[in-house]
Write an enzyme that holds these catalytic residues in place. Structure first.
Site, PDB file in Angstrom:
ATOM      1  N   ILE A 249      50.194  53.888  31.132  1.00  0.00           N
ATOM      2  CA  ILE A 249      49.785  52.880  31.516  1.00  0.00           C
ATOM      3  C   ILE A 249      48.369  52.458  31.722  1.00  0.00           C
ATOM      4  O   ILE A 249      47.604  53.358  32.614  1.00  0.00           O
ATOM      5  CB  ILE A 249      50.513  52.332  32.926  1.00  0.00           C
ATOM      6  CG1 ILE A 249      51.861  52.428  32.768  1.00  0.00           C
ATOM      7  CG2 ILE A 249      50.024  51.021  33.301  1.00  0.00           C
ATOM      8  CD1 ILE A 249      52.785  52.390  34.194  1.00  0.00           C
TER       9      ILE A 249
ATOM     10  N   GLY B 190      44.778  50.837  32.882  1.00  0.00           N
ATOM     11  CA  GLY B 190      44.544  50.215  34.175  1.00  0.00           C
ATOM     12  C   GLY B 190      45.668  50.351  35.408  1.00  0.00           C
ATOM     13  O   GLY B 190      45.849  49.096  35.572  1.00  0.00           O
TER      14      GLY B 190
ATOM     15  N   SER C 270      45.054  52.086  38.254  1.00  0.00           N
ATOM     16  CA  SER C 270      44.696  52.399  39.574  1.00  0.00           C
ATOM     17  C   SER C 270      44.985  51.396  40.551  1.00  0.00           C
ATOM     18  O   SER C 270      44.979  51.801  41.775  1.00  0.00           O
ATOM     19  CB  SER C 270      43.121  52.446  39.676  1.00  0.00           C
ATOM     20  OG  SER C 270      42.282  51.537  39.095  1.00  0.00           O
TER      21      SER C 270
ATOM     22  N   GLY D 144      46.485  46.946  41.559  1.00  0.00           N
ATOM     23  CA  GLY D 144      47.122  45.797  40.947  1.00  0.00           C
ATOM     24  C   GLY D 144      48.358  45.938  40.220  1.00  0.00           C
ATOM     25  O   GLY D 144      49.362  46.788  40.569  1.00  0.00           O
TER      26      GLY D 144
ATOM     27  N   TYR E 292      38.203  33.863  29.041  1.00  0.00           N
ATOM     28  CA  TYR E 292      39.222  34.643  29.437  1.00  0.00           C
ATOM     29  C   TYR E 292      40.586  34.332  28.584  1.00  0.00           C
ATOM     30  O   TYR E 292      41.435  34.975  27.829  1.00  0.00           O
ATOM     31  CB  TYR E 292      39.551  34.528  30.829  1.00  0.00           C
ATOM     32  CG  TYR E 292      40.914  35.557  31.349  1.00  0.00           C
ATOM     33  CD1 TYR E 292      40.670  36.940  31.383  1.00  0.00           C
ATOM     34  CD2 TYR E 292      42.062  34.793  31.699  1.00  0.00           C
ATOM     35  CE1 TYR E 292      41.705  37.676  31.613  1.00  0.00           C
ATOM     36  CE2 TYR E 292      43.147  35.503  32.045  1.00  0.00           C
ATOM     37  CZ  TYR E 292      42.997  37.023  32.082  1.00  0.00           C
ATOM     38  OH  TYR E 292      44.059  37.813  32.511  1.00  0.00           O
TER      39      TYR E 292
END
Length: 267
Positions: free
Chosen positions: A7, A9, A11, A13, A142
């Site tokens: 996975i 990202g 760390s 959320g 985005y």
């Protein structure tokens, strides 16, 4: 045998929630962060990986395969946000977000595909966004990164099918995470033609995130996808109106849909 999951990202959320949930379900999870810290606070191993640095991707995949012997699932979650009027947003900042959300995510796919092809099996879950289905005012860059990532996934999943590899998109709506703190905000310039409307929309975006869904909902959907024999092309996880907005875009005339968005964002 326990499936091995990578996975990006992870760390905080959504990524962290997915990692914790899959660990509870018995999966062998490796999460990544650009600067891993506080390993003791995670139930899974957190390793260094920067999606914009291909050497770190190669090193992370090599580490996982050497330790676990295989790599079954990639949850391609690392990303960053950006806000601002297109005219006021520095083009270099736009490129940075594309480097992370689009090119970086593709490089992670490239990093795991040789191992999955060797195994003749694997699953890649690309985390996009409901914002990628429409051009949102003051979030256009985005939206563009996530929309492009959706299309790349559609193409790549057809290319890798013959190797026994599955690929899918999962598009979250607004979730209660710290993404607002980590995204690039184009400053509200005093002399900007968009000053008032942009500031109003920044406040609206932050309110949406603060009132967003529990990231556990994303974790549960990822778990469901992993257990699915033939995953769909697209999944959406969000509130009713967020998902319904995609349906409306498909069925309404363009200008009618645009007017709905403009009314929503008070433009």
């Amino acid at each position: 045998m326990s499936k091995v999951v990578l996975i990006t990202g992870a760390s905080s959320g959504i990524g962290r929630s997915i990692g914790e949930f899959l660990t509870q379900k018995g999966y062998t999870v490796y999460g990544t962060s650009r600067n891993p810290k506080n390993q003791d606070s995670y139930p899974f191993e957190l390793i260094a990986l920067d999606v914009t640095n291909t050497e770190t991707i190669k090193k992370a995949v090599t580490h996982i395969v050497a330790k676990a012997g295989r790599l079954d699932v990639l949850v391609n979650n690392a990303g960053m946000g950006i806000t601002g009027p297109i005219e006021d947003t520095p083009t270099d900042e736009m490129r940075k977000v594309f480097d992370t959300n689009f090119f970086g995510a593709i490089d992670v796919m490239k990093g795991v595909l040789p191992q999955m092809r060797k195994q003749q099996s694997g699953l890649i879950i690309n985390v996009t966004s409901i914002a990628g289905y429409m051009g949102l005012p003051f979030r256009g860059v985005y939206s563009a990164t996530k929309g492009a990532f959706e299309l790349i996934t559609e193409a790549a999943r057809m290319e890798v099918k013959e190797f026994g590899i599955h690929m899918t998109n999962i598009a979250p709506g607004d979730f209660a995470t710290n993404i607002a703190a980590g995204r690039y905000h184009t400053p509200v310039f005093e002399d900007s033609a968009y000053k008032r409307k942009y500031q109003e929309n920044l406040d609206l975006m932050d309110a949406h995130v603060d009132g967003g869904m529990d990231p556990q909902q994303m974790a549960k959907k990822v778990y469901q996808i992993i257990k699915t024999k033939n995953p769909k092309v697209h999944y959406k996880v969000g509130g009713f109106m967020e998902k319904f907005s995609i349906v409306l875009k498909r069925i309404l005339p363009d200008k009618v849909y645009e007017r709905l968005l403009m009314n929503h964002y008070k433009l």
